[in-house]
Write a protein that holds these residues in place. Sequence first.
Motif, PDB file in Angstrom:
ATOM      1  N   ARG A 119      -2.483  -1.383  -8.467  1.00  0.00           N
ATOM      2  CA  ARG A 119      -2.547  -2.108  -7.216  1.00  0.00           C
ATOM      3  C   ARG A 119      -3.642  -1.520  -6.356  1.00  0.00           C
ATOM      4  O   ARG A 119      -4.029  -0.362  -6.490  1.00  0.00           O
ATOM      5  CB  ARG A 119      -1.216  -2.020  -6.456  1.00  0.00           C
ATOM      6  N   LYS A 120      -4.146  -2.329  -5.472  1.00  0.00           N
ATOM      7  CA  LYS A 120      -5.144  -1.829  -4.551  1.00  0.00           C
ATOM      8  C   LYS A 120      -4.481  -0.983  -3.487  1.00  0.00           C
ATOM      9  O   LYS A 120      -3.342  -1.205  -3.097  1.00  0.00           O
ATOM     10  CB  LYS A 120      -5.877  -3.004  -3.900  1.00  0.00           C
ATOM     11  N   LYS A 121      -5.229  -0.053  -2.962  1.00  0.00           N
ATOM     12  CA  LYS A 121      -4.666   0.861  -1.985  1.00  0.00           C
ATOM     13  C   LYS A 121      -4.205   0.155  -0.724  1.00  0.00           C
ATOM     14  O   LYS A 121      -3.277   0.580  -0.068  1.00  0.00           O
ATOM     15  CB  LYS A 121      -5.696   1.942  -1.630  1.00  0.00           C
ATOM     16  N   GLU A 122      -4.854  -0.946  -0.385  1.00  0.00           N
ATOM     17  CA  GLU A 122      -4.524  -1.617   0.861  1.00  0.00           C
ATOM     18  C   GLU A 122      -3.328  -2.564   0.724  1.00  0.00           C
ATOM     19  O   GLU A 122      -2.838  -3.082   1.716  1.00  0.00           O
ATOM     20  CB  GLU A 122      -5.738  -2.440   1.349  1.00  0.00           C
ATOM     21  N   LYS A 123      -2.880  -2.771  -0.488  1.00  0.00           N
ATOM     22  CA  LYS A 123      -1.906  -3.826  -0.724  1.00  0.00           C
ATOM     23  C   LYS A 123      -0.630  -3.673   0.092  1.00  0.00           C
ATOM     24  O   LYS A 123      -0.096  -4.627   0.625  1.00  0.00           O
ATOM     25  CB  LYS A 123      -1.553  -3.864  -2.219  1.00  0.00           C
ATOM     26  N   ASN A 124      -0.101  -2.446   0.170  1.00  0.00           N
ATOM     27  CA  ASN A 124       1.177  -2.251   0.801  1.00  0.00           C
ATOM     28  C   ASN A 124       1.070  -1.663   2.205  1.00  0.00           C
ATOM     29  O   ASN A 124       2.040  -1.167   2.743  1.00  0.00           O
ATOM     30  CB  ASN A 124       2.053  -1.333  -0.066  1.00  0.00           C
ATOM     31  N   VAL A 125      -0.107  -1.709   2.795  1.00  0.00           N
ATOM     32  CA  VAL A 125      -0.274  -1.178   4.141  1.00  0.00           C
ATOM     33  C   VAL A 125      -0.152  -2.310   5.148  1.00  0.00           C
ATOM     34  O   VAL A 125      -0.982  -3.208   5.196  1.00  0.00           O
ATOM     35  CB  VAL A 125      -1.650  -0.482   4.299  1.00  0.00           C
ATOM     36  N   GLU A 146      -3.959   7.083  -1.948  1.00  0.00           N
ATOM     37  CA  GLU A 146      -3.176   5.852  -1.906  1.00  0.00           C
ATOM     38  C   GLU A 146      -2.465   5.771  -0.564  1.00  0.00           C
ATOM     39  O   GLU A 146      -1.901   6.759  -0.077  1.00  0.00           O
ATOM     40  CB  GLU A 146      -2.150   5.816  -3.038  1.00  0.00           C
ATOM     41  N   GLU A 147      -2.494   4.599   0.031  1.00  0.00           N
ATOM     42  CA  GLU A 147      -1.839   4.381   1.310  1.00  0.00           C
ATOM     43  C   GLU A 147      -0.811   3.260   1.176  1.00  0.00           C
ATOM     44  O   GLU A 147      -1.034   2.289   0.457  1.00  0.00           O
ATOM     45  CB  GLU A 147      -2.870   4.021   2.386  1.00  0.00           C
ATOM     46  N   TRP A 148       0.298   3.409   1.856  1.00  0.00           N
ATOM     47  CA  TRP A 148       1.321   2.369   1.859  1.00  0.00           C
ATOM     48  C   TRP A 148       2.168   2.532   3.122  1.00  0.00           C
ATOM     49  O   TRP A 148       2.045   3.521   3.848  1.00  0.00           O
ATOM     50  CB  TRP A 148       2.195   2.443   0.605  1.00  0.00           C
ATOM     51  N   SER A 149       2.977   1.551   3.398  1.00  0.00           N
ATOM     52  CA  SER A 149       3.894   1.637   4.523  1.00  0.00           C
ATOM     53  C   SER A 149       5.145   0.848   4.190  1.00  0.00           C
ATOM     54  O   SER A 149       5.130  -0.026   3.317  1.00  0.00           O
ATOM     55  CB  SER A 149       3.244   1.084   5.791  1.00  0.00           C
ATOM     56  N   TYR A 150       6.226   1.179   4.866  1.00  0.00           N
ATOM     57  CA  TYR A 150       7.468   0.455   4.635  1.00  0.00           C
ATOM     58  C   TYR A 150       8.314   0.461   5.899  1.00  0.00           C
ATOM     59  O   TYR A 150       8.126   1.294   6.791  1.00  0.00           O
ATOM     60  CB  TYR A 150       8.255   1.068   3.470  1.00  0.00           C
ATOM     61  N   ASP A 151       9.216  -0.485   5.982  1.00  0.00           N
ATOM     62  CA  ASP A 151      10.136  -0.587   7.104  1.00  0.00           C
ATOM     63  C   ASP A 151      11.320   0.353   6.845  1.00  0.00           C
ATOM     64  O   ASP A 151      11.999   0.233   5.815  1.00  0.00           O
ATOM     65  CB  ASP A 151      10.633  -2.034   7.237  1.00  0.00           C
ATOM     66  N   ILE A 152      11.545   1.293   7.752  1.00  0.00           N
ATOM     67  CA  ILE A 152      12.610   2.279   7.572  1.00  0.00           C
ATOM     68  C   ILE A 152      13.964   1.590   7.397  1.00  0.00           C
ATOM     69  O   ILE A 152      14.805   2.034   6.610  1.00  0.00           O
ATOM     70  CB  ILE A 152      12.656   3.247   8.765  1.00  0.00           C
ATOM     71  N   ARG A 153      14.164   0.497   8.131  1.00  0.00           N
ATOM     72  CA  ARG A 153      15.436  -0.220   8.031  1.00  0.00           C
ATOM     73  C   ARG A 153      15.664  -0.758   6.621  1.00  0.00           C
ATOM     74  O   ARG A 153      16.784  -0.679   6.095  1.00  0.00           O
ATOM     75  CB  ARG A 153      15.464  -1.363   9.051  1.00  0.00           C
ATOM     76  N   VAL A 154      14.596  -1.260   6.006  1.00  0.00           N
ATOM     77  CA  VAL A 154      14.701  -1.753   4.628  1.00  0.00           C
ATOM     78  C   VAL A 154      14.966  -0.582   3.683  1.00  0.00           C
ATOM     79  O   VAL A 154      15.766  -0.699   2.742  1.00  0.00           O
ATOM     80  CB  VAL A 154      13.411  -2.492   4.216  1.00  0.00           C
TER      81      VAL A 154
END
Length: 272
Positions: A119-125, A146-154
């Motif tokens: 996956r591209k690095k930007e995909k999950n940011v 690699e960079e990513w982010s997620y919702d803590i609640r999820v």
Amino acid sequence: MILIILGFIVGTLGTLVGVGGGFILLPVLLTIYPEKPHEVLTAITLVIGFINSSTGALAHRGSGRIDFKSGFIFAAATVPASVLGTYLTTYLPVTLFQIILGIVMVMVSVLMFISNTDRKKEKNVKKTRSKFIMEKNFSKGDGTKEEWSYDIRVGVVCSAIAGFISSLVGLAGGVFHIPLMIRILGFPVLVAAATSQFVVIFSCLSGTITNIISGAIKGGVITAITISLGVVPGAFFGASISKRMKNIWIIRIFAVLLMIAALKIIISGVAR
């Protein structure tokens, strides 16, 4: 000697893919010790899961693979959900649940095996600014990031689900955490495996403490110590080879192990 070799295999595979290894160990113990009570063998499995996960976390120290902040958040959701699941096993139709869950796990393992993990690095940011969005990054050994982010609640919901389901089928939770972390939360494979194993420390520890209080572990102390002699070096070996293995192969090994766990759950449900 057989138990030490078994421990080495459990330690290697568990640390490689980020699980405690209980779904590998328990069926073998049931075959070797058919005369031992099931609760004793389960207690041994939890002890080994704790030792394996702790050793794996130690082996990953300084690598940056373990997301400790997320790990503590996930553990805080997993442990109480596991306790609730254990309590509800006497009230829920576990047999039907195991069969359905096993079939779903088979489907997930097939999808993970054949899917492309690149996956591209930007995909999950995510660009949305929110106090619930946690942005993370991981520097790989080749100098790339690699960079990513997620919702803590999820993340909390996913961890609670993993803890609840795993307790219903007698597992520590790693086999459920990893697909959720990779596919829903967007974690890189290496970080998901290491962080998942860190979370398993707490779920196995809570179960082990319960078994110590109840006395279930008394008949399996020697066996657990013997297996741990192989688990510890196996965990370090698994962490070592994971550094040189491509993500796609780690995912495929996990998919195969998930398939094994799924078939075990289905057989257990049918045999009830």
